[in-house]
Design an enzyme around this catalytic site. Structure first.
Site, PDB file in Angstrom:
ATOM      1  N   GLY A   1      37.594  45.130  41.788  1.00 35.59           N
ATOM      2  CA  GLY A   1      36.864  45.696  40.762  1.00 35.59           C
ATOM      3  C   GLY A   1      35.560  45.552  41.030  1.00 35.59           C
TER       4      GLY A   1
ATOM      5  CB  ILE B   1      33.409  40.972  39.684  1.00 37.55           C
ATOM      6  CG1 ILE B   1      32.395  40.877  38.848  1.00 37.55           C
ATOM      7  CG2 ILE B   1      32.585  39.501  41.406  1.00 37.55           C
ATOM      8  CD1 ILE B   1      33.186  39.511  37.878  1.00 37.55           C
TER       9      ILE B   1
ATOM     10  NE  ARG C   1      48.421  44.498  39.932  1.00 40.07           N
ATOM     11  CZ  ARG C   1      48.837  44.047  37.979  1.00 40.07           C
ATOM     12  NH1 ARG C   1      49.973  44.970  37.531  1.00 40.07           N
ATOM     13  NH2 ARG C   1      47.542  44.676  37.244  1.00 40.07           N
ATOM     14  CB  THR C   2      47.255  50.258  43.172  1.00 36.76           C
ATOM     15  OG1 THR C   2      46.213  50.168  41.919  1.00 36.76           O
ATOM     16  CG2 THR C   2      48.238  50.644  42.323  1.00 36.76           C
TER      17      THR C   2
ATOM     18  NE  ARG D   1      38.858  34.188  33.062  1.00 37.84           N
ATOM     19  CZ  ARG D   1      36.893  34.363  32.807  1.00 37.84           C
ATOM     20  NH1 ARG D   1      36.625  34.030  33.835  1.00 37.84           N
ATOM     21  NH2 ARG D   1      36.895  34.475  31.326  1.00 37.84           N
TER      22      ARG D   1
ATOM     23  CG  ASP E   1      31.271  29.437  38.632  1.00 34.67           C
ATOM     24  OD1 ASP E   1      30.622  28.684  38.097  1.00 34.67           O
ATOM     25  OD2 ASP E   1      31.343  30.458  37.579  1.00 34.67           O
TER      26      ASP E   1
ATOM     27  CD  GLU F   1      36.760  26.978  33.088  1.00 37.75           C
ATOM     28  OE1 GLU F   1      36.207  26.946  32.643  1.00 37.75           O
ATOM     29  OE2 GLU F   1      36.753  27.207  34.141  1.00 37.75           O
TER      30      GLU F   1
ATOM     31  CG  HIS G   1      33.181  29.117  33.911  1.00 40.09           C
ATOM     32  ND1 HIS G   1      34.832  29.621  33.727  1.00 40.09           N
ATOM     33  CD2 HIS G   1      32.711  30.184  34.224  1.00 40.09           C
ATOM     34  CE1 HIS G   1      34.548  30.817  33.290  1.00 40.09           C
ATOM     35  NE2 HIS G   1      33.520  31.654  33.822  1.00 40.09           N
ATOM     36  CB  VAL G   2      26.433  28.361  36.771  1.00 36.22           C
ATOM     37  CG1 VAL G   2      26.759  26.830  35.512  1.00 36.22           C
ATOM     38  CG2 VAL G   2      27.286  28.021  37.705  1.00 36.22           C
ATOM     39  N   GLY G   3      29.042  31.077  36.435  1.00 37.72           N
ATOM     40  CA  GLY G   3      29.042  32.612  37.269  1.00 37.72           C
ATOM     41  C   GLY G   3      28.128  33.552  36.562  1.00 37.72           C
TER      42      GLY G   3
HETATM   43  C1  8YV Z   1      31.131  33.408  30.654  1.00 39.13           C
HETATM   44  C2  8YV Z   1      32.706  34.750  32.522  1.00 39.13           C
HETATM   45  O1  8YV Z   1      31.095  32.086  31.111  1.00 39.13           O
HETATM   46  O2  8YV Z   1      32.910  36.947  31.932  1.00 39.13           O
HETATM   47  C3  8YV Z   1      33.598  36.311  31.861  1.00 39.13           C
HETATM   48  O3  8YV Z   1      34.469  37.189  32.349  1.00 39.13           O
HETATM   49  O4  8YV Z   1      33.810  34.282  32.948  1.00 39.13           O
HETATM   50  C4  8YV Z   1      31.246  34.061  32.401  1.00 39.13           C
HETATM   51  O5  8YV Z   1      30.602  35.871  32.591  1.00 39.13           O
HETATM   52  C5  8YV Z   1      32.569  33.594  29.750  1.00 39.13           C
HETATM   53  O6  8YV Z   1      32.991  34.972  29.635  1.00 39.13           O
HETATM   54  C6  8YV Z   1      32.005  32.496  28.927  1.00 39.13           C
HETATM   55  O7  8YV Z   1      30.877  33.338  27.747  1.00 39.13           O
END
Ligand code: 8YV
Length: 314
Positions: A146, A148, A168-169, A224, A248, A253, A271-273
């Site tokens: 996708g 990302i 998948r596709t 995730r 991450d 969590e 989880h600081v992405g």
């Molecule tokens: C955020 C995320 O940490 O966009 C997402 O799916 O996992 C992150 O950007 C999450 O949405 C919590 O606010």
């Protein structure tokens, strides 16, 4: 829900906002105001269940303030004619940066090297040991292609790393396609997980995939925690079946298994992405724009895939 990073309420300044997270008794507030609520913004990853929707009879939109929406029961929303939007496109580059930060930290042990300096060991014990791993000569696999995944692949190209992927596709991208996660893992040295969470992808990265990645292989997860079988990951890292992991996200969590914390070949981030001021602001603004478009014109800007499919069909 928690208020996110403080950007959502200002972004909705022209709307009447019920701040459920500030209500002393959210249940009572829902009972009192539920019928007046037309849109629900979910700034964290809080479950938006069928039961919650039942208490909001005039709800038209669930605006997830995240790209991932596995915490929303989309099926239940669709059944009720409630639209669901996410903030697709607002954090791709930030999350892809995080994936590469994690990859470099993992392969080159950068955080550990810094700890060596800060503790004074550089002066007393000498240089930080050479790392066994390098990004040189590595192929990068992306699970998911996708927005990302594409941003990750572009970075890999700039790093001189050949790219392969599985979805998948098959997608219209100039990268080698592999028909399954294990096939992809066997063909690459680094596997970056950039696929949505939820039931359909639960434990897609299992013991077999980790074994295929191999003792010199690196797993990076910015998607995730649910996509990776965490106990299988711990045992692969422990036994050396897998070389290293940069994570991450986690299955439960903010609880990170102590077994992972004990491992030297794992780099772990909370989880600081997407966690920067400009990106979190952009995410909040896109969510607010979806709400406004819905209230003003009965339109949405970034419906989630399941909803977009239905809207296109109508
Ligand atoms: C955020 C995320 O940490 O966009 C997402 O799916 O996992 C992150 O950007 C999450 O949405 C919590 O606010």
């Amino acid at each position: 829900p928690a208020p996110g990073d403080g950007f959502l309420v200002p972004a909705c300044a022209d709307l009447r906002v019920l701040r459920l997270w500030e209500e002393p008794d959210p249940e009572e507030a829902l009972a009192r105001y539920g019928a007046g609520i037309r849109a629900l913004a979910n700034p964290g990853e809080h479950p938006v269940t069928a039961d919650l929707m039942d208490r909001l009879p005039n709800l038209g939109l669930i605006a997830q303030v995240g790209v991932g929406y596995d915490s929303v029961d989309v099926e239940a929303a669709v059944r009720r004619g409630v639209l669901v939007t996410n903030v697709a496109g607002s954090n791709d580059e930030e999350v892809a940066d995080t994936a590469f930060g994690l990859l470099l930290m993992t392969v080159r042990q950068l955080a550990r090297a810094e700890a060596h300096l800060r503790s004074g060991r550089w002066a007393t014990d000498g240089p930080y040991p050479l790392t066994a791993m390098s990004l040189r000569g590595r192929t990068l696999g992306v699970l998911g292609m996708g927005k990302i995944g594409r941003a990750v692949a572009r970075r890999a190209e700039a790093f001189g790393m050949p790219v392969a992927y599985h979805t998948r596709t098959r997608r219209d991208v100039p990268y080698r396609y592999l028909p399954g996660p294990a096939e992809l893992a066997a063909a690459v040295d680094v596997l970056v997980v950039a696929i949505p969470g939820g039931a359909a992808t639960r434990h897609l990265v299992d013991a077999a995939v980790l074994q295929a990645l191999g003792p010199d292989g690196v797993l990076v997860n910015v998607a995730r925690g649910s996509v990776v079988d965490e106990p299988a990951l711990v045992s692969a890292l422990r036994s050396g079946t897998l070389g290293a992991a940069g994570l991450d996200v986690f299955e439960d969590e903010p609880n990170v298994p102590p077994e992972l914390l004990a491992l030297d070949n794992a780099v772990l981030l909370p989880h600081v992405g997407s966690a920067t001021v400009p990106t979190r602001r952009a995410m909040a603004e896109l969510a607010a724009s979806n709400i406004r478009a819905w209230l003003e014109r009965h339109e949405v800007l970034t419906p989630v895939a399941e909803v977009a499919e239905l809207l296109n069909r109508d």
